[in-house]
Design a protein around this motif. Sequence first.
Motif, mmCIF file in Angstrom:
data_model
loop_
_atom_site.group_PDB
_atom_site.id
_atom_site.type_symbol
_atom_site.label_atom_id
_atom_site.label_comp_id
_atom_site.label_asym_id
_atom_site.label_seq_id
_atom_site.Cartn_x
_atom_site.Cartn_y
_atom_site.Cartn_z
ATOM 1 N N MET A 312 65.131 -38.810 -13.166
ATOM 2 C CA MET A 312 65.469 -39.650 -12.276
ATOM 3 C C MET A 312 64.820 -40.902 -12.209
ATOM 4 S SD MET A 312 68.129 -37.787 -11.693
ATOM 5 C CE MET A 312 68.986 -38.112 -10.007
ATOM 6 N N SER A 313 65.234 -41.933 -11.955
ATOM 7 C CA SER A 313 64.523 -43.304 -11.519
ATOM 8 C C SER A 313 63.833 -43.004 -9.928
ATOM 9 C CB SER A 313 65.414 -44.444 -11.634
ATOM 10 O OG SER A 313 65.361 -45.221 -10.676
ATOM 11 N N PRO A 314 63.024 -43.577 -9.612
ATOM 12 C CA PRO A 314 62.457 -43.587 -8.178
ATOM 13 C C PRO A 314 63.337 -44.410 -7.240
ATOM 14 C CG PRO A 314 60.993 -44.828 -9.639
ATOM 15 C CD PRO A 314 61.984 -44.525 -10.734
ATOM 16 N N VAL A 315 64.391 -44.970 -7.770
ATOM 17 C CA VAL A 315 65.097 -45.619 -6.591
ATOM 18 C C VAL A 315 65.605 -44.662 -5.804
ATOM 19 C CG1 VAL A 315 67.082 -47.005 -6.322
ATOM 20 C CG2 VAL A 315 65.784 -47.660 -8.401
ATOM 21 N N GLY A 316 65.193 -45.032 -4.452
ATOM 22 C CA GLY A 316 65.926 -44.070 -3.427
ATOM 23 C C GLY A 316 64.895 -42.450 -3.212
ATOM 24 N N GLY A 317 63.841 -42.307 -4.196
ATOM 25 C CA GLY A 317 63.158 -41.046 -4.178
ATOM 26 C C GLY A 317 63.693 -40.006 -4.080
ATOM 27 N N VAL A 318 64.898 -39.686 -5.057
ATOM 28 C CA VAL A 318 65.738 -38.452 -4.740
ATOM 29 C C VAL A 318 65.204 -37.313 -5.970
ATOM 30 C CG1 VAL A 318 67.505 -39.617 -4.057
ATOM 31 C CG2 VAL A 318 67.475 -39.751 -6.468
ATOM 32 N N GLY A 319 64.208 -37.653 -6.753
ATOM 33 C CA GLY A 319 64.017 -36.423 -7.625
ATOM 34 C C GLY A 319 63.978 -35.280 -7.352
ATOM 35 N N ILE A 320 62.862 -35.116 -6.282
ATOM 36 C CA ILE A 320 62.769 -33.670 -5.729
ATOM 37 C C ILE A 320 64.017 -33.068 -5.237
ATOM 38 C CG2 ILE A 320 61.544 -32.408 -4.193
ATOM 39 C CD1 ILE A 320 59.261 -34.615 -4.481
ATOM 40 N N ASN A 321 64.928 -33.753 -4.541
ATOM 41 C CA ASN A 321 66.096 -33.310 -4.040
ATOM 42 C C ASN A 321 66.852 -32.842 -5.051
ATOM 43 O OD1 ASN A 321 67.683 -33.060 -2.060
ATOM 44 N ND2 ASN A 321 68.512 -35.251 -1.949
ATOM 45 N N TYR A 322 67.110 -33.741 -5.963
ATOM 46 C CA TYR A 322 68.116 -33.187 -6.999
ATOM 47 C C TYR A 322 67.676 -32.013 -7.779
ATOM 48 C CZ TYR A 322 71.307 -36.710 -5.955
ATOM 49 O OH TYR A 322 72.483 -37.563 -5.301
ATOM 50 N N ALA A 323 66.366 -32.023 -8.164
ATOM 51 C CA ALA A 323 65.880 -30.674 -8.664
ATOM 52 C C ALA A 323 66.064 -29.568 -8.101
ATOM 53 C CB ALA A 323 64.121 -31.076 -8.989
ATOM 54 N N ILE A 324 65.830 -29.614 -6.660
ATOM 55 C CA ILE A 324 66.101 -28.275 -5.728
ATOM 56 C C ILE A 324 67.623 -28.000 -5.696
ATOM 57 C CG2 ILE A 324 66.018 -27.498 -3.393
ATOM 58 C CD1 ILE A 324 63.131 -29.168 -3.256
ATOM 59 N N GLN A 325 68.374 -29.244 -5.854
ATOM 60 C CA GLN A 325 69.709 -28.709 -5.790
ATOM 61 C C GLN A 325 70.073 -28.133 -6.934
ATOM 62 O OE1 GLN A 325 71.858 -32.192 -4.842
ATOM 63 N NE2 GLN A 325 71.558 -32.281 -2.753
ATOM 64 N N ASP A 326 69.558 -28.537 -8.162
ATOM 65 C CA ASP A 326 70.093 -27.846 -9.154
ATOM 66 C C ASP A 326 69.564 -26.391 -9.259
ATOM 67 O OD1 ASP A 326 70.558 -30.131 -10.567
ATOM 68 O OD2 ASP A 326 68.775 -30.131 -11.940
ATOM 69 N N ALA A 327 68.452 -25.968 -8.595
ATOM 70 C CA ALA A 327 67.917 -24.830 -8.531
ATOM 71 C C ALA A 327 68.807 -23.827 -7.497
ATOM 72 C CB ALA A 327 66.540 -24.894 -7.719
ATOM 73 N N VAL A 328 69.256 -24.544 -6.454
ATOM 74 C CA VAL A 328 70.322 -23.916 -5.630
ATOM 75 C C VAL A 328 71.779 -23.369 -6.419
ATOM 76 C CG1 VAL A 328 71.711 -23.965 -3.364
ATOM 77 C CG2 VAL A 328 69.274 -24.943 -3.540
ATOM 78 N N VAL A 329 72.295 -24.324 -7.102
ATOM 79 C CA VAL A 329 73.311 -24.344 -7.867
ATOM 80 C C VAL A 329 73.083 -22.969 -8.778
ATOM 81 C CG1 VAL A 329 74.945 -25.325 -9.572
ATOM 82 C CG2 VAL A 329 74.438 -26.421 -7.247
#
Length: 422
Positions: A312-329
């Motif tokens: 993920m690009s750092p715009v919005g700083g969402v990389g960690i959030n999306y990585a964790i959402q992948d883990a949950v799914v």
Amino acid sequence: MQNDVQTQTQQSVQPLHTEQTTCCIVGAGPAGAVLALLLARQGIPVVLLEEHMNFDRDCRGDTIHPSVLQIMDQLGLADRLLTIPHAEMHSMSLDASDGPFTLADFRRLKTRFPFIAMLPQVHFLEFITTEAKRYPNFRLVMGARVEKLLEEDGYIHGVRYRAQDGWHELRATLTVGADGRFSRVRKLVGFEPIQTAQSMDVLWFRLPRKANDPTEPAGRIGGGHILIMLNRDQDWQMGYVIPKGGYQKLRAAGLPALRREISQLLPTWAEPERMDTIQEWKQVSILSVESSRLPRWYRPGLLLIGDAAHVMSPVGGVGINYAIQDAVVAANVLTEPLKVGKIRLSDLAEVQRKRELPIRIIQGFQNFMQQRVIANVLVSVVNFNEPLKISPLMRFFIKLPLVGTLPARLIAFGPVQVHLKQ
Ligand SMILES: Cc1cc2nc3c(=O)[nH]c(=O)nc-3n(C[C@H](O)[C@H](O)[C@H](O)COP(=O)(O)OP(=O)(O)OC[C@H]3O[C@@H](n4cnc5c(N)ncnc54)[C@H](O)[C@@H]3O)c2cc1C
């Protein structure tokens, strides 16, 4: 029949020890650590392999978004997590010449956690893995560098890793590559990500925080650069956005020139006791901005998640959030198949199907912001005195009840809110 690479390897390197588990996760970053915890609490045998001896890597992002806090809350862990010293970011604003502009105000969202917790990633990962260790079916191996995949008849059966005491073989029903943007697992299976051209890079460094400094993050624009300041309690985490490839020029100009540029953007912070703390280039890390995603995240016996599947690009700083959402799914979809010890290709495909659209939407939003907004700033604002103005229409939209909360919602939760199934 084993593939050739594997057969050669077996001849040259005899494993010290062979172990069998149900799920082998490569990489104890946010994606791998959270997935390990979620599977461990379901009684599934999990081994988490991390190449480093500790979690203390600087500048990897410390943002724990409302969606992650909600997931922690579902696990009954949010209150305890938030006892770890952290700062809270309630909004994202820019100082424009016609007054401050709040792009995302998390206080307007309906959530128990209307803020991004700025919590050092090292403490977050220690917290998650300590929780996982309460389950006897979980094992964390630090200093374990995965270098080979065990492949037989087109099926990945686990990994071979090198630890301080030599080679180990870990056989597993499912292998998950959560080993980040330079994923070794991704390379070993020969998956090529689709890249989107990026026009910027980011320099990361710290400046000391003073007692009377503001607590909220802020941004400054000028001189063809964007400066982002994130509160890390004792320090400010500074992100200095530069045009792609501009690092060598900056380095050639020297650290005094960098300190001068920062001081011009932040005149009130220009005092030597703050700026002169940057004394060596090793205090400044360069993030080569990338945005990419894999066309396919899986193969029989193997799944890739987090940055390994989509940087993920750092715009919005969402990389960690999306990585964790992948883990949950992944945990939602794979828990039952793992319990019975049988993972079908369609289960792995379902994880990708559920995550791909949100990833594509947010990457589209990030690319739009980068190409239409940030690139223009980097190219056209060449004078420090050039004012940044926000159009009255934009100011009007951001105040509207539903439309105005869209950027905050997208950053806090993503296009689709992810919940833990059980
Ligand atoms: C400078 C910088 C600043 C950032 N700032 C932010 C931010 O503010 N907010 C945000 O949300 N995101 C930020 N990000 C992005 C964020 O760090 C990633 O999106 C996120 O960490 C992805 O999580 P992950 O678990 O997929 O991968 P990672 O966090 O990269 O974790 C991968 C793990 O795998 C391990 N590993 C790698 N190879 C192997 C191997 N062969 N064997 C065993 N282990 C291995 C690594 O040591 C690492 O621990 C930033 C990234 C960088 C580089």
